[in-house]
Motif scaffolding. Structure first.
Motif, PDB file in Angstrom:
ATOM      1  N   ASP A   1      -9.933   1.942  -1.926  1.00  0.00           N
ATOM      2  CA  ASP A   1      -8.532   1.411  -2.475  1.00  0.00           C
ATOM      3  C   ASP A   1      -8.755   0.033  -2.470  1.00  0.00           C
ATOM      4  OD1 ASP A   1      -8.359   3.435  -3.748  1.00  0.00           O
ATOM      5  OD2 ASP A   1      -6.873   4.487  -3.068  1.00  0.00           O
TER       6      ASP A   1
ATOM      7  N   TYR B   1       1.053  -1.045   0.001  1.00  0.00           N
ATOM      8  CA  TYR B   1      -0.153  -0.138   0.299  1.00  0.00           C
ATOM      9  C   TYR B   1       0.799   1.360   0.487  1.00  0.00           C
ATOM     10  CZ  TYR B   1      -4.484   2.727   1.203  1.00  0.00           C
ATOM     11  OH  TYR B   1      -5.167   3.002   0.921  1.00  0.00           O
ATOM     12  N   GLY B   2       1.029   1.760  -1.015  1.00  0.00           N
ATOM     13  CA  GLY B   2       1.870   2.948  -0.673  1.00  0.00           C
ATOM     14  C   GLY B   2       3.393   3.103  -2.226  1.00  0.00           C
TER      15      GLY B   2
ATOM     16  N   GLU C   1      -4.174   4.116  -7.147  1.00  0.00           N
ATOM     17  CA  GLU C   1      -4.859   4.963  -5.674  1.00  0.00           C
ATOM     18  C   GLU C   1      -5.798   5.867  -6.076  1.00  0.00           C
ATOM     19  OE1 GLU C   1      -3.718   7.848  -2.700  1.00  0.00           O
ATOM     20  OE2 GLU C   1      -2.291   5.790  -2.072  1.00  0.00           O
TER      21      GLU C   1
ATOM     22  N   ILE D   1      -0.979  -0.701  -4.401  1.00  0.00           N
ATOM     23  CA  ILE D   1      -1.183   0.349  -4.878  1.00  0.00           C
ATOM     24  C   ILE D   1      -1.306   1.424  -4.726  1.00  0.00           C
ATOM     25  CG2 ILE D   1      -3.573   1.534  -3.377  1.00  0.00           C
ATOM     26  CD1 ILE D   1      -4.813  -1.095  -2.325  1.00  0.00           C
TER      27      ILE D   1
ATOM     28  N   SER E   1      -7.678   8.544  -0.822  1.00  0.00           N
ATOM     29  CA  SER E   1      -6.501   8.320   0.122  1.00  0.00           C
ATOM     30  C   SER E   1      -7.068   8.120   1.528  1.00  0.00           C
ATOM     31  CB  SER E   1      -6.897  10.115  -0.018  1.00  0.00           C
ATOM     32  OG  SER E   1      -5.860  11.307  -0.449  1.00  0.00           O
TER      33      SER E   1
ATOM     34  N   GLN F   1      -2.703   4.587   6.433  1.00  0.00           N
ATOM     35  CA  GLN F   1      -2.181   3.268   6.008  1.00  0.00           C
ATOM     36  C   GLN F   1      -3.144   2.181   6.754  1.00  0.00           C
ATOM     37  OE1 GLN F   1       0.735   3.247   3.357  1.00  0.00           O
ATOM     38  NE2 GLN F   1       0.472   4.313   1.821  1.00  0.00           N
TER      39      GLN F   1
END
Length: 315
Positions: free
Chosen positions: A152, A80-81, A143, A120, A146, A198
Protein backbone atom coordinates in the motif's frame (compact mmCIF):
# COMPACT_ATOMS: atom_id res chain seq x y z
CA UNK A 1 50.62 30.46 -2.99
CA UNK A 2 47.36 31.39 -4.71
CA UNK A 3 46.67 27.73 -5.40
CA UNK A 4 47.27 26.86 -1.74
CA UNK A 5 44.84 29.58 -0.63
CA UNK A 6 42.19 28.27 -3.02
CA UNK A 7 42.59 24.73 -1.71
CA UNK A 8 42.23 25.93 1.89
CA UNK A 9 39.09 27.89 1.04
CA UNK A 10 37.48 24.94 -0.71
CA UNK A 11 38.33 22.62 2.21
CA UNK A 12 36.77 25.06 4.67
CA UNK A 13 33.66 25.36 2.52
CA UNK A 14 33.25 21.57 2.35
CA UNK A 15 33.48 21.37 6.14
CA UNK A 16 30.78 24.01 6.49
CA UNK A 17 28.54 22.26 3.98
CA UNK A 18 28.69 19.12 6.11
CA UNK A 19 27.13 21.10 8.94
CA UNK A 20 24.00 21.99 6.94
CA UNK A 21 22.98 25.64 6.76
CA UNK A 22 26.02 27.67 7.60
CA UNK A 23 27.47 31.17 7.42
CA UNK A 24 30.33 31.49 4.98
CA UNK A 25 33.13 34.07 5.49
CA UNK A 26 33.90 36.96 3.16
CA UNK A 27 36.83 35.29 1.44
CA UNK A 28 34.65 32.43 0.30
CA UNK A 29 31.65 34.60 -0.50
CA UNK A 30 33.82 36.64 -2.85
CA UNK A 31 34.51 33.45 -4.76
CA UNK A 32 30.82 32.55 -4.77
CA UNK A 33 29.25 35.77 -5.96
CA UNK A 34 30.26 39.13 -7.38
CA UNK A 35 27.63 41.00 -5.35
CA UNK A 36 27.56 39.54 -1.86
CA UNK A 37 25.08 40.58 0.77
CA UNK A 38 26.99 42.87 3.11
CA UNK A 39 26.47 43.71 6.76
CA UNK A 40 28.41 46.80 7.79
CA UNK A 41 29.55 47.63 11.29
CA UNK A 42 30.64 51.16 12.20
CA UNK A 43 33.67 51.48 14.49
CA UNK A 44 35.50 54.53 15.86
CA UNK A 45 39.03 55.29 14.60
CA UNK A 46 41.22 58.00 16.18
CA UNK A 47 43.14 60.49 14.05
CA UNK A 48 44.87 63.87 14.58
CA UNK A 49 43.57 67.13 13.08
CA UNK A 50 45.82 69.74 11.52
CA UNK A 51 45.68 71.77 14.75
CA UNK A 52 46.98 68.78 16.73
CA UNK A 53 43.72 67.91 18.42
CA UNK A 54 42.68 64.30 18.60
CA UNK A 55 39.34 63.43 17.09
CA UNK A 56 37.39 60.40 16.02
CA UNK A 57 35.96 59.49 12.67
CA UNK A 58 33.69 56.59 11.87
CA UNK A 59 35.19 53.89 9.75
CA UNK A 60 33.43 50.87 8.31
CA UNK A 61 34.28 47.22 8.36
CA UNK A 62 32.15 44.75 6.47
CA UNK A 63 31.37 41.07 6.68
CA UNK A 64 29.33 39.13 4.17
CA UNK A 65 26.84 36.42 4.98
CA UNK A 66 25.81 33.70 2.58
CA UNK A 67 23.44 30.81 3.19
CA UNK A 68 24.27 27.38 1.82
CA UNK A 69 21.48 24.78 1.89
CA UNK A 70 22.38 21.18 2.60
CA UNK A 71 19.04 19.70 3.74
CA UNK A 72 16.83 17.20 1.92
CA UNK A 73 13.21 18.27 2.26
CA UNK A 74 10.34 15.82 2.70
CA UNK A 75 8.61 15.02 -0.58
CA UNK A 76 5.57 13.24 0.90
CA UNK A 77 4.10 12.44 4.31
CA UNK A 78 1.83 9.42 4.66
CA UNK A 79 -0.77 8.96 7.41
CA UNK A 80 -0.94 5.17 7.69
CA UNK A 81 -4.19 3.92 9.20
CA UNK A 82 -7.30 5.57 10.55
CA UNK A 83 -5.85 5.87 14.07
CA UNK A 84 -2.93 7.92 12.76
CA UNK A 85 -5.32 10.61 11.47
CA UNK A 86 -8.26 10.59 13.88
CA UNK A 87 -8.86 10.33 17.60
CA UNK A 88 -11.98 9.41 19.55
CA UNK A 89 -13.57 12.03 21.77
CA UNK A 90 -16.29 11.05 24.23
CA UNK A 91 -19.42 13.18 24.52
CA UNK A 92 -23.05 12.74 25.61
CA UNK A 93 -23.90 11.02 22.35
CA UNK A 94 -21.07 8.50 22.66
CA UNK A 95 -17.70 8.34 20.95
CA UNK A 96 -17.03 10.81 18.19
CA UNK A 97 -14.16 11.07 15.73
CA UNK A 98 -12.15 14.22 15.27
CA UNK A 99 -8.94 15.09 13.48
CA UNK A 100 -5.89 14.34 15.61
CA UNK A 101 -4.07 17.28 17.19
CA UNK A 102 -1.23 18.51 15.00
CA UNK A 103 -2.64 17.25 11.69
CA UNK A 104 -3.92 20.70 10.67
CA UNK A 105 -0.51 22.27 11.35
CA UNK A 106 1.30 19.63 9.29
CA UNK A 107 -1.17 20.10 6.42
CA UNK A 108 -0.60 23.87 6.48
CA UNK A 109 3.18 23.39 6.41
CA UNK A 110 2.91 20.88 3.55
CA UNK A 111 0.86 23.39 1.55
CA UNK A 112 3.53 26.02 2.22
CA UNK A 113 6.37 23.68 1.18
CA UNK A 114 4.43 22.05 -1.69
CA UNK A 115 4.80 18.65 -0.03
CA UNK A 116 2.45 15.82 -1.01
CA UNK A 117 0.10 14.47 1.69
CA UNK A 118 -1.27 10.91 1.50
CA UNK A 119 -3.47 8.82 3.77
CA UNK A 120 -3.92 5.03 3.66
CA UNK A 121 -7.28 4.30 5.27
CA UNK A 122 -9.44 1.16 5.63
CA UNK A 123 -12.28 0.47 3.23
CA UNK A 124 -14.81 3.22 3.86
CA UNK A 125 -17.62 1.94 1.61
CA UNK A 126 -19.79 1.06 4.62
CA UNK A 127 -19.42 4.43 6.33
CA UNK A 128 -18.26 7.71 4.89
CA UNK A 129 -18.77 9.71 8.09
CA UNK A 130 -15.07 10.26 8.77
CA UNK A 131 -14.25 11.22 5.17
CA UNK A 132 -15.86 14.60 5.65
CA UNK A 133 -13.23 15.32 8.32
CA UNK A 134 -10.26 14.62 6.04
CA UNK A 135 -8.69 17.86 4.73
CA UNK A 136 -9.16 18.14 0.97
CA UNK A 137 -5.40 18.47 0.49
CA UNK A 138 -4.90 14.83 1.59
CA UNK A 139 -5.01 12.18 -1.14
CA UNK A 140 -6.79 9.09 0.20
CA UNK A 141 -5.85 5.51 -0.72
CA UNK A 142 -7.89 2.51 0.39
CA UNK A 143 -5.95 -0.13 2.29
CA UNK A 144 -5.65 -3.24 0.11
CA UNK A 145 -2.95 -5.21 1.96
CA UNK A 146 -2.44 -5.59 5.68
CA UNK A 147 0.89 -4.46 7.14
CA UNK A 148 3.71 -5.39 7.33
CA UNK A 149 3.23 -5.86 3.57
CA UNK A 150 4.56 -2.53 2.17
CA UNK A 151 2.43 -2.77 -1.01
CA UNK A 152 0.00 0.00 0.00
CA UNK A 153 2.85 2.41 0.78
CA UNK A 154 4.57 1.54 -2.50
CA UNK A 155 1.36 1.96 -4.53
CA UNK A 156 0.46 5.23 -2.82
CA UNK A 157 3.71 7.06 -3.59
CA UNK A 158 3.77 5.77 -7.19
CA UNK A 159 0.24 7.03 -7.82
CA UNK A 160 1.25 10.71 -7.63
CA UNK A 161 3.82 13.03 -9.18
CA UNK A 162 5.81 15.70 -7.32
CA UNK A 163 8.02 18.50 -8.55
CA UNK A 164 11.35 18.24 -6.68
CA UNK A 165 12.99 21.47 -5.61
CA UNK A 166 16.41 22.57 -6.78
CA UNK A 167 19.34 22.14 -4.45
CA UNK A 168 22.01 24.77 -3.89
CA UNK A 169 23.22 27.85 -2.12
CA UNK A 170 23.54 31.59 -2.60
CA UNK A 171 23.79 33.23 -6.02
CA UNK A 172 23.83 29.93 -7.87
CA UNK A 173 26.86 28.49 -6.08
CA UNK A 174 26.70 24.72 -5.97
CA UNK A 175 23.18 24.77 -7.38
CA UNK A 176 21.62 21.57 -8.68
CA UNK A 177 18.73 21.98 -11.08
CA UNK A 178 15.41 20.48 -10.04
CA UNK A 179 14.56 17.03 -11.35
CA UNK A 180 11.55 16.65 -13.67
CA UNK A 181 8.24 15.60 -12.16
CA UNK A 182 8.35 12.08 -10.74
CA UNK A 183 6.88 10.00 -7.89
CA UNK A 184 8.25 10.80 -4.42
CA UNK A 185 11.51 9.01 -3.60
CA UNK A 186 10.98 6.57 -0.69
CA UNK A 187 13.97 7.90 1.29
CA UNK A 188 12.35 11.35 1.24
CA UNK A 189 8.96 10.07 2.46
CA UNK A 190 7.89 9.98 6.11
CA UNK A 191 5.22 7.61 7.42
CA UNK A 192 3.09 8.61 10.42
CA UNK A 193 1.49 5.50 11.94
CA UNK A 194 0.25 3.81 15.12
CA UNK A 195 1.28 0.11 15.06
CA UNK A 196 4.53 -1.83 14.99
CA UNK A 197 3.61 -3.69 11.80
CA UNK A 198 3.02 -0.37 10.04
CA UNK A 199 6.50 0.68 11.16
CA UNK A 200 7.85 -2.59 9.77
CA UNK A 201 6.15 -1.92 6.41
CA UNK A 202 7.68 1.56 6.28
CA UNK A 203 11.15 0.12 6.94
CA UNK A 204 10.64 -2.47 4.19
CA UNK A 205 9.75 0.40 1.81
CA UNK A 206 12.88 2.39 2.73
CA UNK A 207 10.97 5.25 4.40
CA UNK A 208 11.38 7.05 7.69
CA UNK A 209 8.62 6.41 10.22
CA UNK A 210 7.20 8.04 13.35
CA UNK A 211 4.79 6.09 15.53
CA UNK A 212 2.22 6.81 18.25
CA UNK A 213 2.96 3.44 19.91
CA UNK A 214 6.25 2.63 21.63
CA UNK A 215 8.32 0.06 19.70
CA UNK A 216 11.89 -0.60 18.60
CA UNK A 217 11.35 -0.19 14.85
CA UNK A 218 10.19 3.43 14.56
CA UNK A 219 12.64 6.29 14.03
CA UNK A 220 10.73 8.33 16.59
CA UNK A 221 7.93 7.81 19.13
CA UNK A 222 5.24 10.41 19.85
CA UNK A 223 4.62 9.94 23.56
CA UNK A 224 1.96 12.68 23.55
CA UNK A 225 -0.23 10.46 21.31
CA UNK A 226 -0.57 13.11 18.61
CA UNK A 227 1.46 15.00 15.99
CA UNK A 228 1.29 18.38 17.69
CA UNK A 229 4.95 18.39 18.79
CA UNK A 230 6.50 18.02 15.32
CA UNK A 231 6.88 20.24 12.28
CA UNK A 232 8.22 19.68 8.76
CA UNK A 233 11.70 20.89 9.73
CA UNK A 234 11.85 18.14 12.37
CA UNK A 235 11.36 15.40 9.78
CA UNK A 236 13.72 16.75 7.10
CA UNK A 237 17.08 15.04 6.51
CA UNK A 238 18.96 15.86 8.65
CA UNK A 239 16.31 16.78 11.22
CA UNK A 240 15.36 16.28 14.84
CA UNK A 241 14.98 12.50 14.57
CA UNK A 242 17.63 11.35 12.04
CA UNK A 243 20.71 12.54 10.19
CA UNK A 244 20.84 10.33 7.10
CA UNK A 245 18.41 8.96 4.51
CA UNK A 246 17.16 5.40 5.12
CA UNK A 247 17.37 2.25 3.00
CA UNK A 248 14.97 -0.73 2.75
CA UNK A 249 15.74 -3.03 5.69
CA UNK A 250 14.31 -5.68 7.97
CA UNK A 251 14.03 -5.68 11.76
CA UNK A 252 17.75 -6.36 12.17
CA UNK A 253 18.79 -3.64 9.72
CA UNK A 254 19.70 -6.03 6.90
CA UNK A 255 19.19 -4.75 3.37
CA UNK A 256 16.15 -6.30 1.67
CA UNK A 257 14.54 -6.19 -1.77
CA UNK A 258 11.07 -4.67 -1.53
CA UNK A 259 9.70 -6.53 -4.55
CA UNK A 260 10.69 -9.83 -2.95
CA UNK A 261 9.06 -8.80 0.33
CA UNK A 262 5.77 -7.83 -1.35
CA UNK A 263 5.69 -11.05 -3.39
CA UNK A 264 6.46 -13.05 -0.25
CA UNK A 265 3.52 -11.65 1.73
CA UNK A 266 1.11 -11.79 -1.20
CA UNK A 267 1.96 -15.44 -1.87
CA UNK A 268 0.85 -16.32 1.67
CA UNK A 269 4.33 -16.46 3.16
CA UNK A 270 3.55 -13.71 5.63
CA UNK A 271 0.83 -15.58 7.51
CA UNK A 272 1.08 -15.52 11.30
CA UNK A 273 1.77 -19.27 11.41
CA UNK A 274 4.71 -19.08 9.01
CA UNK A 275 6.17 -15.75 10.01
CA UNK A 276 6.07 -16.25 13.76
CA UNK A 277 4.81 -12.69 14.33
CA UNK A 278 7.03 -10.96 11.78
CA UNK A 279 10.51 -11.61 13.16
CA UNK A 280 11.15 -14.91 11.33
CA UNK A 281 9.32 -13.80 8.20
CA UNK A 282 12.18 -11.58 7.06
CA UNK A 283 14.63 -14.49 7.32
CA UNK A 284 12.23 -16.55 5.23
CA UNK A 285 12.05 -13.79 2.61
CA UNK A 286 15.81 -13.77 2.11
CA UNK A 287 16.06 -17.57 2.20
CA UNK A 288 13.31 -17.99 -0.39
CA UNK A 289 14.94 -15.42 -2.68
CA UNK A 290 18.36 -17.04 -2.42
CA UNK A 291 17.00 -20.56 -3.00
CA UNK A 292 15.06 -19.47 -6.07
CA UNK A 293 18.17 -17.98 -7.68
CA UNK A 294 16.24 -14.80 -8.47
CA UNK A 295 18.10 -11.73 -9.66
CA UNK A 296 16.33 -9.83 -6.90
CA UNK A 297 17.89 -11.97 -4.18
CA UNK A 298 19.90 -10.13 -1.59
CA UNK A 299 23.49 -9.98 -2.75
CA UNK A 300 26.31 -11.02 -0.47
CA UNK A 301 28.18 -7.89 -1.52
CA UNK A 302 26.68 -4.41 -1.18
CA UNK A 303 27.36 -1.63 -3.62
CA UNK A 304 29.16 1.50 -2.42
CA UNK A 305 25.98 3.58 -1.95
CA UNK A 306 24.25 0.92 0.15
CA UNK A 307 27.34 0.36 2.28
CA UNK A 308 27.78 4.10 2.87
CA UNK A 309 24.12 4.49 3.82
CA UNK A 310 24.31 1.59 6.28
CA UNK A 311 27.48 2.86 7.94
CA UNK A 312 26.07 6.39 8.19
CA UNK A 313 22.84 5.08 9.71
CA UNK A 314 24.78 3.11 12.34
CA UNK A 315 26.89 6.18 13.19
Amino acid sequence: MALLNSICCVSLLMLMLDLGYCFVPDSICSMMTSSPRTNRQVTAASFTNADGRSSESPSQSSSSLCMVRNIDLVEAIIFYGKDSLFQDTADNDGNKLELMAGVDNLVDECIRDETAILAILPDHSSSDDFLSLVPKEITIHTEAQSPPNPRDLWTAIHSIQVQPKGFGGSSGFGRKAADPERPPVPKHCVVLCHTEDQCRAARFAGMRVLCLTDNDLADGIMFDDCWESICMDDIATPGSFWLNPPHPKDDEGNVIDIEQVMDFYESGGGSEEESGGGGRSQVKVKTTAAESGSDAAVSEELDDDQLAAMLADIA
